[in-house]
Scaffold this active site. Structure first.
Site, PDB file in Angstrom:
ATOM      1  N   LYS A  66     -19.468 -19.822 -12.339  1.00  0.00           N
ATOM      2  CA  LYS A  66     -20.162 -19.236 -11.179  1.00  0.00           C
ATOM      3  C   LYS A  66     -19.424 -19.491  -9.858  1.00  0.00           C
ATOM      4  O   LYS A  66     -19.503 -18.687  -8.932  1.00  0.00           O
ATOM      5  CB  LYS A  66     -21.599 -19.747 -11.106  1.00  0.00           C
ATOM      6  CG  LYS A  66     -22.470 -19.181 -12.227  1.00  0.00           C
ATOM      7  CD  LYS A  66     -23.928 -19.573 -12.091  1.00  0.00           C
ATOM      8  CE  LYS A  66     -24.729 -18.951 -13.224  1.00  0.00           C
ATOM      9  NZ  LYS A  66     -26.177 -19.172 -13.087  1.00  0.00           N
ATOM     10  N   GLY A 127     -34.668 -31.516  -8.221  1.00  0.00           N
ATOM     11  CA  GLY A 127     -33.235 -31.324  -8.377  1.00  0.00           C
ATOM     12  C   GLY A 127     -32.627 -30.727  -7.125  1.00  0.00           C
ATOM     13  O   GLY A 127     -33.317 -30.048  -6.344  1.00  0.00           O
ATOM     14  N   ALA A 128     -31.352 -30.978  -6.941  1.00  0.00           N
ATOM     15  CA  ALA A 128     -30.656 -30.454  -5.759  1.00  0.00           C
ATOM     16  C   ALA A 128     -29.270 -29.953  -6.154  1.00  0.00           C
ATOM     17  O   ALA A 128     -28.301 -30.092  -5.402  1.00  0.00           O
ATOM     18  CB  ALA A 128     -30.564 -31.530  -4.677  1.00  0.00           C
ATOM     19  N   GLY A 129     -29.185 -29.347  -7.340  1.00  0.00           N
ATOM     20  CA  GLY A 129     -27.933 -28.749  -7.802  1.00  0.00           C
ATOM     21  C   GLY A 129     -27.927 -27.253  -7.513  1.00  0.00           C
ATOM     22  O   GLY A 129     -28.697 -26.756  -6.679  1.00  0.00           O
ATOM     23  N   THR A 153     -30.610 -38.336  -6.166  1.00  0.00           N
ATOM     24  CA  THR A 153     -29.634 -38.577  -5.100  1.00  0.00           C
ATOM     25  C   THR A 153     -30.167 -37.870  -3.847  1.00  0.00           C
ATOM     26  O   THR A 153     -30.004 -36.658  -3.693  1.00  0.00           O
ATOM     27  CB  THR A 153     -28.263 -37.991  -5.498  1.00  0.00           C
ATOM     28  OG1 THR A 153     -27.994 -38.357  -6.848  1.00  0.00           O
ATOM     29  CG2 THR A 153     -27.155 -38.483  -4.585  1.00  0.00           C
TER      30      THR A 153
HETATM   31  P1  ATR Z   1     -27.284 -27.009 -11.843  1.00  0.00           P
HETATM   32  O1  ATR Z   1     -26.137 -26.237 -11.279  1.00  0.00           O
HETATM   33  O2  ATR Z   1     -27.771 -26.507 -13.173  1.00  0.00           O
HETATM   34  O3  ATR Z   1     -28.406 -27.174 -10.867  1.00  0.00           O
HETATM   35  P2  ATR Z   1     -26.123 -29.570 -11.283  1.00  0.00           P
HETATM   36  O4  ATR Z   1     -25.514 -29.025 -10.056  1.00  0.00           O
HETATM   37  O5  ATR Z   1     -25.292 -30.429 -12.180  1.00  0.00           O
HETATM   38  O6  ATR Z   1     -26.697 -28.444 -12.214  1.00  0.00           O
HETATM   39  O7  ATR Z   1     -27.422 -30.372 -10.829  1.00  0.00           O
HETATM   40  C1  ATR Z   1     -28.225 -31.040 -11.750  1.00  0.00           C
HETATM   41  C2  ATR Z   1     -29.442 -31.607 -11.022  1.00  0.00           C
HETATM   42  O8  ATR Z   1     -30.303 -32.213 -12.001  1.00  0.00           O
HETATM   43  C3  ATR Z   1     -29.116 -32.684  -9.999  1.00  0.00           C
HETATM   44  O9  ATR Z   1     -30.015 -32.546  -8.918  1.00  0.00           O
HETATM   45  C4  ATR Z   1     -29.399 -33.972 -10.777  1.00  0.00           C
HETATM   46  O10 ATR Z   1     -29.778 -35.066  -9.962  1.00  0.00           O
HETATM   47  P3  ATR Z   1     -28.661 -35.919  -9.159  1.00  0.00           P
HETATM   48  O11 ATR Z   1     -28.128 -35.040  -8.091  1.00  0.00           O
HETATM   49  O12 ATR Z   1     -29.387 -37.092  -8.621  1.00  0.00           O
HETATM   50  O13 ATR Z   1     -27.626 -36.271 -10.200  1.00  0.00           O
HETATM   51  C5  ATR Z   1     -30.574 -33.543 -11.597  1.00  0.00           C
HETATM   52  N1  ATR Z   1     -30.790 -34.348 -12.805  1.00  0.00           N
HETATM   53  C6  ATR Z   1     -30.072 -34.360 -13.934  1.00  0.00           C
HETATM   54  N2  ATR Z   1     -30.617 -35.195 -14.855  1.00  0.00           N
HETATM   55  C7  ATR Z   1     -31.726 -35.717 -14.277  1.00  0.00           C
HETATM   56  C8  ATR Z   1     -32.732 -36.654 -14.706  1.00  0.00           C
HETATM   57  N3  ATR Z   1     -32.716 -37.201 -15.918  1.00  0.00           N
HETATM   58  N4  ATR Z   1     -33.717 -36.954 -13.832  1.00  0.00           N
HETATM   59  C9  ATR Z   1     -33.768 -36.406 -12.593  1.00  0.00           C
HETATM   60  N5  ATR Z   1     -32.849 -35.524 -12.135  1.00  0.00           N
HETATM   61  C10 ATR Z   1     -31.839 -35.184 -12.967  1.00  0.00           C
END
Ligand code: ATR
Length: 275
Positions: A66, A127-129, A153
């Site tokens: 992407k 989440g913030a991804g 985070t």
């Molecule tokens: P995507 O593009 O699919 O959103 P990403 O950019 O890798 O994927 O983001 C993954 C998100 O899931 C992040 O916000 C991550 O939290 P951190 O930024 O703190 O790492 C969150 N995430 C992944 N596993 C998690 C868990 N077990 N509990 C809470 N948040 C999780």
């Protein structure tokens, strides 16, 4: 003449997009061929160049490309700019028009398919991804009462909240999970990748207000730990991202072909009931 489209990714075998777009083409009488395209990692541009040279008209883009598509595009729509990622491209001569329909697909699913208006509602997004980033503007356009981004985070949630703030007047708040305390929300959306690892974000039952919608962006995973928590909290309105998948596909199809297909049959076909 049959127009060619594809979904590009690596891996790509799991993609439901050919099934969805082929069904849409049948419903609307459009003459298209939609296939899966596996691109070697690092060869995104060459693979897309070859597809265009062979007459390809457009593409959906899935992981991990992407951001490559974002760099490849010549004309980025505001949705793609805000998301920082591209999930659909349209080829016209030298031009590569790029969009991101994930966020609008989410909102259409929630508002139209699930019948849950977001206006005046308290929304929590986990989440913030990239998934959250793409959803922010379409969610804000629905004029919710509040939007909270919660992330392990916190700095990443704060960065997204600052970005959203540039585009709207509504206050978007960023928090860590422990900051949520006894706050409750009408719509809770899991946009983390936790469900892919069968993990539960550190959320408590308190977050789900009575009558709440719990929305899992992942699809086809049954009752994920997030949806189980919501169920334990008494939430009866549970949804996964199958409708979002179908709706973002319908947006792309309409953008390419000028006709918007009905999504109900595709959603019914792809839905795996929660048990
Ligand atoms: P995507 O593009 O699919 O959103 P990403 O950019 O890798 O994927 O983001 C993954 C998100 O899931 C992040 O916000 C991550 O939290 P951190 O930024 O703190 O790492 C969150 N995430 C992944 N596993 C998690 C868990 N077990 N509990 C809470 N948040 C999780």
């Amino acid at each position: 003449m049959t127009d060619r489209y594809a979904v590009i990714g690596n891996p790509i075998e799991q993609s439901k997009s050919p099934l969805i777009h082929t069904a849409f083409a049948q419903f609307t009488g459009q003459d298209i061929l939609y296939t899966k395209l596996l691109s070697p990692l690092g060869d995104f541009a060459q693979t897309v160049d070859a597809f265009r040279a062979a007459g390809g008209r457009g593409m959906n883009v899935t992981a991990p490309f992407k951001l490559d598509a974002f760099a490849y595009a010549t004309d980025l729509a505001p949705s793609a700019q805000m998301a920082g990622a591209v999930n659909a491209m349209k080829f016209e001569g030298d031009k590569v028009y790029a969009e991101n329909f994930d966020g609008v697909g989410l909102v259409r699913d929630v508002v139209h398919n699930l019948g849950c208006s977001l206006k005046g509602r308290r929304i929590l997004i986990l989440g913030a991804g990239g998934a959250t980033r793409g959803a922010l503007l379409p969610l804000l356009e629905q004029a919710p009462a509040s939007l909270v981004i919660v992330n392990r985070t916190v700095a990443k949630a704060q960065a997204l909240s600052a970005l959203a703030q540039q585009h709207g007047s509504l206050p978007v708040q960023a928090m860590g999970y422990s900051d949520l305390q006894d706050l409750a929300f009408d719509v809770v959306i899991n946009a983390t990748s936790a469900s892919f690892a069968s993990e539960l974000p550190p959320l408590t039952r308190v977050a789900f207000a009575p009558g709440c919608l719990a929305y899992e962006m992942a699809y086809g995973k049954g009752l994920t730990p997030f949806l189980k928590l919501a169920q334990q909290a008494g939430v009866t309105h549970l949804a996964d991202g199958v409708g979002m998948l179908a709706e973002q596909a319908a947006e792309a199809f309409a953008w390419w072909r000028g006709v918007r297909p009905d999504t109900a049959k595709v959603i019914e076909q792809l839905t795996i009931p929660f048990i």
